[in-house]
Design an enzyme around this catalytic site. Structure first.
Site, short mmCIF file in Angstrom:
data_model
loop_
_atom_site.label_atom_id
_atom_site.label_comp_id
_atom_site.label_asym_id
_atom_site.label_seq_id
_atom_site.Cartn_x
_atom_site.Cartn_y
_atom_site.Cartn_z
N ASN A 148 0.83 -1.21 0.00
CA ASN A 148 0.00 0.00 0.00
C ASN A 148 0.87 1.26 0.00
O ASN A 148 1.95 1.30 0.59
CB ASN A 148 -1.04 0.01 1.13
N GLU B 11 0.32 5.29 0.65
CA GLU B 11 -0.62 6.30 1.13
C GLU B 11 -0.25 7.69 0.63
O GLU B 11 0.80 7.88 0.01
CB GLU B 11 -0.67 6.23 2.67
N ASN B 12 -1.15 8.63 0.91
CA ASN B 12 -0.96 9.99 0.42
C ASN B 12 -1.52 10.98 1.44
O ASN B 12 -2.50 10.67 2.12
CB ASN B 12 -1.70 10.15 -0.92
N ALA B 13 -0.91 12.18 1.52
CA ALA B 13 -1.39 13.21 2.44
C ALA B 13 -2.84 13.57 2.14
O ALA B 13 -3.59 13.95 3.03
CB ALA B 13 -0.51 14.45 2.34
N TYR C 98 -5.69 11.76 1.84
CA TYR C 98 -5.92 10.37 2.23
C TYR C 98 -6.61 9.50 1.18
O TYR C 98 -6.27 8.34 1.00
CB TYR C 98 -6.76 10.31 3.52
N GLU D 219 -3.08 -4.60 -3.08
CA GLU D 219 -3.56 -5.46 -4.18
C GLU D 219 -3.59 -4.68 -5.49
O GLU D 219 -3.30 -5.22 -6.56
CB GLU D 219 -4.98 -5.96 -3.87
N1 THU Z 1 -5.28 -1.59 2.67
C1 THU Z 1 -4.72 -2.37 1.70
O1 THU Z 1 -3.60 -2.09 1.24
N2 THU Z 1 -5.42 -3.42 1.24
C2 THU Z 1 -6.65 -3.79 1.71
O2 THU Z 1 -7.29 -4.64 1.13
C3 THU Z 1 -7.17 -3.16 2.93
C4 THU Z 1 -6.59 -1.83 3.24
C5 THU Z 1 -4.52 -0.44 3.16
C6 THU Z 1 -5.09 0.90 2.77
C7 THU Z 1 -4.51 1.79 3.84
O3 THU Z 1 -3.21 2.20 3.44
C8 THU Z 1 -4.36 0.89 5.06
O4 THU Z 1 -4.48 -0.43 4.57
C9 THU Z 1 -5.42 1.14 6.11
O5 THU Z 1 -6.69 1.08 5.59
#
Ligand code: THU
Length: 149
Positions: free
Chosen positions: A58, A60-62, A64, A71
């Site tokens: 995953n 993320e970004n500021a 959100y 995935e």
């Molecule tokens: N997240 C995933 O990468 N895959 C998922 O199927 C569930 C959630 C990530 C998104 C976010 O960066 C963090 O988990 C918390 O939600």
């Protein structure tokens, strides 16, 4: 003899990776997660029909809402590196959350995995791999075949 690459770490393997190995590859990918906001690293390992395994984490970004799940980074990487159709067909998607297990794919990721024919999802439950048929993960999913009669 094929050379190992990031998306094809074991090009000469005769047998596909076990679910345990797939979860290990997902765990390895989670170590790359960029998660300054949630501190919830997730990793994915997509086993393709070609035998390749593509990893994602995953990001993320500021802002959100622009966060991309593990995935989906895996799926976009898969397409970007694909040489043929077998490199765009997902046999199994292993997903792991380093802070909580099992970690199932979110709804958006289920839809994206379905696009590429994902057959099953592997998560870690009480320390062991558990495989779910995709129909159980996303019943009656809408996919490419539903655009035609
Ligand atoms: N997240 C995933 O990468 N895959 C998922 O199927 C569930 C959630 C990530 C998104 C976010 O960066 C963090 O988990 C918390 O939600």
């Amino acid at each position: 003899m094929d050379t190992p690459t990031a998306s094809n770490p074991a090009p000469n393997r005769a047998t596909p990776p076990t679910d345990e190995e797939l979860l290990d590859l997902a765990r390895e990918a989670a170590a790359h997660a960029y998660v300054p906001y949630s501190s919830f690293p997730v990793g994915a390992a997509l086993l393709l029909a070609s035998g390749r395994v593509v990893q994602g984490c995953n990001v993320e970004n500021a802002s959100y809402g622009l966060t991309i799940c593990a995935e989906r980074t895996g799926a976009t990487r898969m397409v970007a590196e694909a040489d043929d159709d077998a490199d765009r067909r997902i046999v199994a998607a292993a997903v792991i959350g380093l802070e909580a297990s099992p970690c199932f794919p979110c709804g958006a990721c289920r839809q994206v995995l379905h696009e590429f024919g994902c057959e099953r999802v592997v998560v870690e439950e009480v320390g062991a791999p558990r495989s779910y048929p995709f129909e159980q993960i996303l019943p009656h999913g809408f996919g490419p075949a539903d655009l035609t009669n």
